[in-house]
Design a protein around this motif. Structure first.
Motif, PDB file in Angstrom:
ATOM      1  N   GLU A   1       1.895 -30.626 -31.260  1.00  0.00           N
ATOM      2  CA  GLU A   1       2.472 -31.839 -30.680  1.00  0.00           C
ATOM      3  C   GLU A   1       1.449 -32.604 -29.853  1.00  0.00           C
ATOM      4  N   TYR A   2       0.361 -31.930 -29.487  1.00  0.00           N
ATOM      5  CA  TYR A   2      -0.791 -32.594 -28.884  1.00  0.00           C
ATOM      6  C   TYR A   2      -2.033 -32.002 -29.536  1.00  0.00           C
ATOM      7  N   THR A   3      -3.200 -32.588 -29.264  1.00  0.00           N
ATOM      8  CA  THR A   3      -4.426 -32.190 -29.962  1.00  0.00           C
ATOM      9  C   THR A   3      -5.547 -31.893 -28.988  1.00  0.00           C
ATOM     10  N   PHE A   4      -6.323 -30.850 -29.291  1.00  0.00           N
ATOM     11  CA  PHE A   4      -7.620 -30.620 -28.665  1.00  0.00           C
ATOM     12  C   PHE A   4      -8.592 -30.257 -29.774  1.00  0.00           C
ATOM     13  N   LEU A   5      -9.699 -31.002 -29.848  1.00  0.00           N
ATOM     14  CA  LEU A   5     -10.754 -30.740 -30.813  1.00  0.00           C
ATOM     15  C   LEU A   5     -11.878 -30.019 -30.079  1.00  0.00           C
TER      16      LEU A   5
ATOM     17  N   SER B   1     -11.847 -31.832 -26.531  1.00  0.00           N
ATOM     18  CA  SER B   1     -11.464 -33.240 -26.397  1.00  0.00           C
ATOM     19  C   SER B   1     -10.000 -33.385 -26.784  1.00  0.00           C
ATOM     20  N   GLY B   2      -9.179 -33.835 -25.834  1.00  0.00           N
ATOM     21  CA  GLY B   2      -7.749 -33.832 -26.104  1.00  0.00           C
ATOM     22  C   GLY B   2      -7.010 -35.076 -25.662  1.00  0.00           C
ATOM     23  N   ASN B   3      -5.704 -35.063 -25.929  1.00  0.00           N
ATOM     24  CA  ASN B   3      -4.853 -36.196 -25.562  1.00  0.00           C
ATOM     25  C   ASN B   3      -3.761 -35.799 -24.571  1.00  0.00           C
ATOM     26  N   ARG B   4      -3.964 -34.715 -23.844  1.00  0.00           N
ATOM     27  CA  ARG B   4      -3.129 -34.437 -22.688  1.00  0.00           C
ATOM     28  C   ARG B   4      -3.716 -35.180 -21.497  1.00  0.00           C
ATOM     29  N   THR B   5      -2.876 -35.563 -20.543  1.00  0.00           N
ATOM     30  CA  THR B   5      -3.344 -36.378 -19.423  1.00  0.00           C
ATOM     31  C   THR B   5      -4.100 -35.528 -18.404  1.00  0.00           C
ATOM     32  N   LEU B   6      -4.880 -36.212 -17.577  1.00  0.00           N
ATOM     33  CA  LEU B   6      -5.608 -35.517 -16.531  1.00  0.00           C
ATOM     34  C   LEU B   6      -4.638 -34.826 -15.565  1.00  0.00           C
ATOM     35  N   ASP B   7      -3.505 -35.455 -15.309  1.00  0.00           N
ATOM     36  CA  ASP B   7      -2.501 -34.830 -14.447  1.00  0.00           C
ATOM     37  C   ASP B   7      -1.963 -33.545 -15.065  1.00  0.00           C
TER      38      ASP B   7
ATOM     39  N   CYS C   1     -17.171 -22.227 -14.868  1.00  0.00           N
ATOM     40  CA  CYS C   1     -16.857 -23.496 -14.229  1.00  0.00           C
ATOM     41  C   CYS C   1     -16.400 -24.491 -15.289  1.00  0.00           C
ATOM     42  N   THR C   2     -15.421 -25.317 -14.932  1.00  0.00           N
ATOM     43  CA  THR C   2     -14.855 -26.285 -15.867  1.00  0.00           C
ATOM     44  C   THR C   2     -14.834 -27.670 -15.245  1.00  0.00           C
ATOM     45  N   VAL C   3     -15.096 -28.675 -16.047  1.00  0.00           N
ATOM     46  CA  VAL C   3     -14.935 -30.070 -15.636  1.00  0.00           C
ATOM     47  C   VAL C   3     -13.968 -30.742 -16.591  1.00  0.00           C
ATOM     48  N   LEU C   4     -12.988 -31.443 -16.050  1.00  0.00           N
ATOM     49  CA  LEU C   4     -12.094 -32.279 -16.848  1.00  0.00           C
ATOM     50  C   LEU C   4     -12.487 -33.729 -16.619  1.00  0.00           C
ATOM     51  N   LEU C   5     -12.768 -34.445 -17.695  1.00  0.00           N
ATOM     52  CA  LEU C   5     -13.215 -35.837 -17.622  1.00  0.00           C
ATOM     53  C   LEU C   5     -12.189 -36.729 -18.298  1.00  0.00           C
ATOM     54  N   GLN C   6     -11.690 -37.714 -17.566  1.00  0.00           N
ATOM     55  CA  GLN C   6     -10.656 -38.584 -18.110  1.00  0.00           C
ATOM     56  C   GLN C   6     -11.221 -39.526 -19.170  1.00  0.00           C
ATOM     57  N   THR C   7     -10.447 -39.709 -20.251  1.00  0.00           N
ATOM     58  CA  THR C   7     -10.791 -40.661 -21.301  1.00  0.00           C
ATOM     59  C   THR C   7      -9.602 -41.598 -21.506  1.00  0.00           C
ATOM     60  N   LYS C   8      -9.690 -42.484 -22.479  1.00  0.00           N
ATOM     61  CA  LYS C   8      -8.598 -43.422 -22.734  1.00  0.00           C
ATOM     62  C   LYS C   8      -7.340 -42.720 -23.218  1.00  0.00           C
ATOM     63  N   VAL C   9      -7.487 -41.620 -23.930  1.00  0.00           N
ATOM     64  CA  VAL C   9      -6.308 -40.966 -24.513  1.00  0.00           C
ATOM     65  C   VAL C   9      -5.915 -39.677 -23.802  1.00  0.00           C
ATOM     66  N   GLY C  10      -6.717 -39.214 -22.855  1.00  0.00           N
ATOM     67  CA  GLY C  10      -6.414 -37.959 -22.174  1.00  0.00           C
ATOM     68  C   GLY C  10      -7.599 -37.472 -21.370  1.00  0.00           C
ATOM     69  N   TYR C  11      -8.079 -36.258 -21.690  1.00  0.00           N
ATOM     70  CA  TYR C  11      -9.270 -35.764 -20.998  1.00  0.00           C
ATOM     71  C   TYR C  11     -10.097 -34.880 -21.926  1.00  0.00           C
ATOM     72  N   ILE C  12     -11.371 -34.748 -21.559  1.00  0.00           N
ATOM     73  CA  ILE C  12     -12.284 -33.831 -22.229  1.00  0.00           C
ATOM     74  C   ILE C  12     -12.568 -32.698 -21.254  1.00  0.00           C
ATOM     75  N   GLY C  13     -12.473 -31.477 -21.722  1.00  0.00           N
ATOM     76  CA  GLY C  13     -12.770 -30.319 -20.888  1.00  0.00           C
ATOM     77  C   GLY C  13     -14.123 -29.724 -21.262  1.00  0.00           C
ATOM     78  N   PHE C  14     -14.961 -29.520 -20.247  1.00  0.00           N
ATOM     79  CA  PHE C  14     -16.270 -28.879 -20.432  1.00  0.00           C
ATOM     80  C   PHE C  14     -16.221 -27.541 -19.700  1.00  0.00           C
ATOM     81  N   ASP C  15     -16.399 -26.457 -20.409  1.00  0.00           N
ATOM     82  CA  ASP C  15     -16.310 -25.140 -19.789  1.00  0.00           C
ATOM     83  C   ASP C  15     -17.608 -24.384 -20.022  1.00  0.00           C
TER      84      ASP C  15
END
Length: 226
Positions: A117-121, A138-144, A179-193
């Motif tokens: 129902e949502y995507t992470f590549l 890289s996904g389409n879930r929100t930063l919140d 350590c992880t960083v979540l970066l907001q994008t237009k469709v959601g966020y990208i997670g760097f772990d």
């Protein structure tokens, strides 16, 4: 910081705290060393060259060629009431960028994608000395939504801004998870772990989030208008 030798990089837990971000990155920036093998981006710009398909300049597509190897291509998305994910870390980040960041392009491997129902590549990389693993989702879930997930896991969360993008620096409760960083994008966020394996270092391990903002800053140019 003590890093457990037997720890294996949980590059992307499916639906738990290490799933959506278990387990950087980039821009064609030069790579410098902290003296302990920590790959970080420097301010020296480099030309990012891709290998593969023709470039596209429309929104949601990279203004540069992407990688075309069959085993790197993303799955078909099945989003429900969410926008499609445009940025694919396995095909949008070229080999030169990965090398400049101190990682081995030959280690590039598609990780567990989430497409329901949502995507992470997802894509994963290793440093040449195997001391660092980098997972990118890289996904389409929100930063919140990302914040809530890590809050529920009792992680330490720091709000910040990276090159105009709202971001979270996350230190999970267990130091060995990296350590992880979540970066907001237009469709959601990208997670760097990023996970550090101290037994592969020639010196002491750095603080687990050391240099990770520069890593993320390096990859932002490869995200394009996404």
């Amino acid at each position: 910081m003590t890093v457990v030798k037997a720890l294996r990089p949980k590059i992307f837990r499916r639906f738990s705290a290490a799933s959506i971000l278990a387990l950087g990155a980039l821009m064609a920036a030069g790579c410098s060393s902290t003296g302990v093998g920590n790959p970080v981006a420097s301010s020296t710009a480099a030309t990012a060259s891709g290998s593969g398909s023709t470039a596209a300049s429309t929104a949601g597509r990279p203004p540069f060629p992407t990688l075309t190897a069959p085993d790197l291509q993303p799955p078909k998305q099945q989003n429900q009431n969410r926008p499609d994910v445009a940025f694919d870390p396995c095909t949008w980040i070229d080999d030169d960028t990965i090398s400049h960041l101190g990682y081995d392009p030959r280690s590039r491997k598609r990780s567990t994608d989430i497409h329901a129902e949502y995507t992470f590549l997802g894509c994963a990389f290793k440093s040449p000395d195997k001391a660092y693993t980098l997972g990118i989702l890289s996904g389409n879930r929100t930063l919140d939504e990302g914040r809530a997930k890590f809050t529920n896991d009792s992680a330490q969360i720091q709000d910040t801004t990276i090159d105009g993008h709202a971001a979270l620096i996350v230190r999970p409760q267990m130091p060995s998870t990296g350590c992880t960083v979540l970066l907001q994008t237009k469709v959601g966020y990208i997670g760097f772990d990023r996970i550090i394996f101290a037994d592969h270092l020639t010196g002491p391990a750095p603080e687990r989030c050391s240099g990770i903002v520069d890593l993320v800053r390096g990859i932002i140019p490869r995200i394009g208008d996404s």
